[in-house]
Write a protein that holds these residues in place. Sequence first.
Motif, PDB file in Angstrom:
ATOM      1  N   ARG B 120     -24.795 -13.996 -34.067  1.00  0.00           N
ATOM      2  CA  ARG B 120     -24.655 -12.897 -33.746  1.00  0.00           C
ATOM      3  C   ARG B 120     -23.532 -12.867 -33.679  1.00  0.00           C
ATOM      4  O   ARG B 120     -22.448 -13.126 -33.271  1.00  0.00           O
ATOM      5  CB  ARG B 120     -25.714 -12.920 -32.066  1.00  0.00           C
ATOM      6  N   ILE B 151     -29.583 -10.178 -22.029  1.00  0.00           N
ATOM      7  CA  ILE B 151     -27.902 -10.703 -22.448  1.00  0.00           C
ATOM      8  C   ILE B 151     -27.926 -11.558 -23.477  1.00  0.00           C
ATOM      9  O   ILE B 151     -28.254 -12.867 -22.814  1.00  0.00           O
ATOM     10  CB  ILE B 151     -27.701 -10.642 -20.871  1.00  0.00           C
ATOM     11  N   PHE B 152     -27.622 -10.726 -23.978  1.00  0.00           N
ATOM     12  CA  PHE B 152     -26.828 -12.167 -24.913  1.00  0.00           C
ATOM     13  C   PHE B 152     -25.410 -12.588 -24.984  1.00  0.00           C
ATOM     14  O   PHE B 152     -24.453 -12.453 -24.726  1.00  0.00           O
ATOM     15  CB  PHE B 152     -26.869 -11.744 -26.619  1.00  0.00           C
ATOM     16  N   GLU B 153     -25.059 -14.236 -24.445  1.00  0.00           N
ATOM     17  CA  GLU B 153     -24.368 -14.674 -24.610  1.00  0.00           C
ATOM     18  C   GLU B 153     -23.477 -14.846 -26.067  1.00  0.00           C
ATOM     19  O   GLU B 153     -23.529 -14.900 -26.519  1.00  0.00           O
ATOM     20  CB  GLU B 153     -23.939 -15.456 -23.814  1.00  0.00           C
ATOM     21  N   ASN B 154     -22.143 -15.457 -26.353  1.00  0.00           N
ATOM     22  CA  ASN B 154     -22.220 -15.421 -27.476  1.00  0.00           C
ATOM     23  C   ASN B 154     -21.533 -14.726 -28.244  1.00  0.00           C
ATOM     24  O   ASN B 154     -22.474 -15.119 -29.693  1.00  0.00           O
ATOM     25  CB  ASN B 154     -22.613 -17.173 -27.625  1.00  0.00           C
TER      26      ASN B 154
END
Lengths: 189, 189
Positions: B120, B151-154
């Motif tokens: 992503r 919540i998307f990390e990375n």
Amino acid sequence: MYQVPIGVSARHIHLSEAHIAILFGSGYELTVLKELSQPGQFAATETVAVVGPKGRFDKVRILGPARGKTQLEVSQTDAFALGIAPPVRESGNIAGTPGIKVIGPAGEVDMPEGVIVAARHIHFHTSDAAKWGIADKQKLTVRVEGERALIFENVVARVSEQFALDMHIDTDEANAAGVKTGDTAVILK
Amino acid sequence: MYQVPIGVSARHIHLSEAHIAILFGSGYELTVLKELSQPGQFAATETVAVVGPKGRFDKVRILGPARGKTQLEVSQTDAFALGIAPPVRESGNIAGTPGIKVIGPAGEVDMPEGVIVAARHIHFHTSDAAKWGIADKQKLTVRVEGERALIFENVVARVSEQFALDMHIDTDEANAAGVKTGDTAVILK
């Protein structure tokens, strides 16, 4: 650190006794392929086909034992492939959801409703919930680690003496997070 | 509030000139079905079939223009269906990834490598990145609102004069978050 094991739910169906009789024959009893994490629940040896307006899945696993109402749980990816638009719902809350055709070896059922995308949730035994200060129906925020690390909000707590600690997410959620059954999530709040 | 529009990437393929010639015939030029959010990029009218050990997809959209190397981008759900195990990678980083058979109207190609699950990422025009203090390759944390809020990390920042502001996630990620193209994400840090 409130750690919870993850269980990834592939598409599956729960059948009523009446629908088992139509799909597999009168008096038919499901056979156990594998015990599941929740006490008394099992993946059955038997499968059915489900047929939507745009696509079909030929081997949908039945989870037993029989329930009061038939319920098909699919991912949103599956729903697009079938050509139906089920809402995100908690298990058992099927009023107003779309139906689908179900085909077994002995007959077919046109479910008038009962297709959902399952809301992500954590099963807590009453003792785990008490120890961690978590209430039934509480919405939790839960993080998973890794290359696709993410934080799930709106994870529903489900508390019962009948439950074993396990976080259930569907295949879209598992793939988005890069996790599989047996991995661990952490409740943040 | 650093708001970013979301673009959901379904499975698609980028083809090299050499592979376009094999799949569609010598000298063939892709035709534009629809311009994409990134300047100069387009969805082509043409599709190909891709065939893995366990499954196939018959109408995989080609994104143009032609690239140096052929690259198939699939979701993890797609990868399981095809029976292959591509890694999560940034576009263009295909060394050591699995291959797949690609079939066009004029011929077939056995790609030796080039199948990825796209990491992503957010495309930033240089001016957006400068204004928000974001560096190329920076890993961001990004939230999406709604019933399946997460919540998307990375999330990889990609900064270029050639880019328009857009967050690209795959269908698993979009479905897990309950979002679609045109929805909005917020960069948290």
